[in-house]
Design a protein around this motif. Structure first.
Motif, short mmCIF file in Angstrom:
data_model
loop_
_atom_site.label_atom_id
_atom_site.label_comp_id
_atom_site.label_asym_id
_atom_site.label_seq_id
_atom_site.Cartn_x
_atom_site.Cartn_y
_atom_site.Cartn_z
N ILE A 188 45.72 44.63 38.45
CA ILE A 188 44.35 44.22 40.02
C ILE A 188 44.24 44.76 40.87
CG2 ILE A 188 44.57 42.15 41.32
CD1 ILE A 188 44.17 41.22 38.74
N THR A 189 44.99 45.60 41.15
CA THR A 189 44.75 46.57 42.48
C THR A 189 44.17 47.88 42.19
OG1 THR A 189 47.20 46.01 43.29
CG2 THR A 189 46.50 48.34 43.84
N GLN A 190 44.57 48.36 40.34
CA GLN A 190 43.67 49.26 40.15
C GLN A 190 42.11 48.66 39.88
OE1 GLN A 190 45.79 50.13 36.24
NE2 GLN A 190 46.41 52.61 37.72
N GLN A 191 41.48 48.00 39.14
CA GLN A 191 40.39 46.73 39.41
C GLN A 191 39.88 46.78 40.30
OE1 GLN A 191 41.83 43.26 37.39
NE2 GLN A 191 41.88 43.31 35.62
N VAL A 192 40.56 46.50 41.81
CA VAL A 192 40.08 46.52 42.45
C VAL A 192 39.39 47.82 43.45
CG1 VAL A 192 40.37 45.98 45.58
CG2 VAL A 192 41.27 44.18 43.77
N GLN A 193 39.53 48.94 42.86
CA GLN A 193 39.97 49.88 43.40
C GLN A 193 38.96 50.49 42.66
OE1 GLN A 193 41.48 51.57 45.68
NE2 GLN A 193 39.95 53.24 45.95
N GLU B 262 41.10 39.94 44.87
CA GLU B 262 42.56 39.82 44.01
C GLU B 262 42.58 38.42 43.46
OE1 GLU B 262 46.13 41.19 46.50
OE2 GLU B 262 45.61 43.14 45.25
N GLU B 263 42.43 37.84 43.67
CA GLU B 263 42.31 36.01 43.58
C GLU B 263 41.72 36.09 42.46
OE1 GLU B 263 42.16 33.45 46.84
OE2 GLU B 263 44.52 34.10 47.20
N ALA B 264 40.00 36.47 42.85
CA ALA B 264 39.01 36.14 41.83
C ALA B 264 39.26 37.05 40.28
CB ALA B 264 37.71 36.60 42.77
N MET C 158 31.11 49.98 45.68
CA MET C 158 30.91 48.06 46.34
C MET C 158 31.66 48.46 47.51
SD MET C 158 32.49 44.58 43.70
CE MET C 158 30.99 44.87 42.92
N THR C 159 31.61 46.91 47.81
CA THR C 159 31.98 46.82 49.52
C THR C 159 32.60 45.27 49.72
OG1 THR C 159 29.85 47.64 50.71
CG2 THR C 159 31.19 45.94 51.97
N ILE C 160 33.90 45.52 49.52
CA ILE C 160 35.00 44.62 49.23
C ILE C 160 34.80 44.55 51.15
CG2 ILE C 160 37.66 43.61 48.45
CD1 ILE C 160 35.84 44.59 46.17
N THR C 161 34.82 42.59 51.25
CA THR C 161 35.21 41.93 52.98
C THR C 161 36.39 41.46 53.09
OG1 THR C 161 34.12 40.06 52.11
CG2 THR C 161 32.93 42.13 52.99
N SER C 162 37.27 41.24 51.36
CA SER C 162 38.90 40.51 51.54
C SER C 162 38.92 40.81 50.80
CB SER C 162 38.74 39.29 51.95
OG SER C 162 39.10 38.64 51.48
N TYR C 163 39.89 42.00 50.45
CA TYR C 163 41.06 42.43 49.54
C TYR C 163 41.43 41.30 48.46
CZ TYR C 163 43.76 46.02 46.71
OH TYR C 163 44.44 46.70 45.85
N LYS C 164 42.04 40.33 49.68
CA LYS C 164 43.19 39.69 49.35
C LYS C 164 41.97 38.52 48.20
CE LYS C 164 45.73 35.31 50.48
NZ LYS C 164 45.67 34.11 51.29
N ASP C 165 40.41 38.06 48.27
CA ASP C 165 39.55 36.87 47.46
C ASP C 165 39.34 37.73 46.62
OD1 ASP C 165 40.08 35.45 50.01
OD2 ASP C 165 38.00 36.14 50.52
N PHE D 41 38.51 40.72 35.46
CA PHE D 41 37.18 41.89 35.88
C PHE D 41 36.18 42.14 34.31
CE2 PHE D 41 36.47 46.47 34.70
CZ PHE D 41 36.40 46.71 36.27
N TYR D 42 36.35 41.74 33.82
CA TYR D 42 35.00 41.87 32.57
C TYR D 42 33.94 40.89 32.58
CZ TYR D 42 37.70 46.26 31.38
OH TYR D 42 37.87 46.83 31.27
N ARG D 43 34.67 40.12 32.95
CA ARG D 43 34.05 38.68 32.61
C ARG D 43 32.87 39.25 34.16
NH1 ARG D 43 33.46 32.86 32.31
NH2 ARG D 43 33.57 33.50 30.06
#
Length: 78
Positions: free
Chosen positions: A15-20, A36-38, A27-34, A44-46
């Protein structure tokens, strides 16, 4: 049956690598936690399918200003 095991050509990302990977692609990420939850609940692929129109394959980057929140909203709308 033989012992054939298919070797998938791509490495499985955490998940951490996907966010990265989203961040690395601009891509702009405003909430890392949100994010990760999504990714844990939707995948990721969906979610990636909802961002193709904002991704430039030639540069391997998202259009400037692309926000994860917008991609998530598109997914939730459909």
């Amino acid at each position: 049956m033989g012992g054939f095991m298919y070797q998938y050509p791509k490495q499985i990302l955490t998940i951490t690598q996907q966010v990265q990977s989203y961040i690395n692609a601009g891509m702009t990420i405003t909430s890392y936690k949100d994010v990760e939850e999504a990714l844990k609940s939707i995948g990721f692929y969906r979610l990636r399918g909802y961002s193709f129109h904002l991704y430039d394959n030639s540069t391997k980057k998202y259009v400037p200003g692309t926000k994860f929140d917008d991609i998530l909203k598109l997914y939730q709308y459909n």
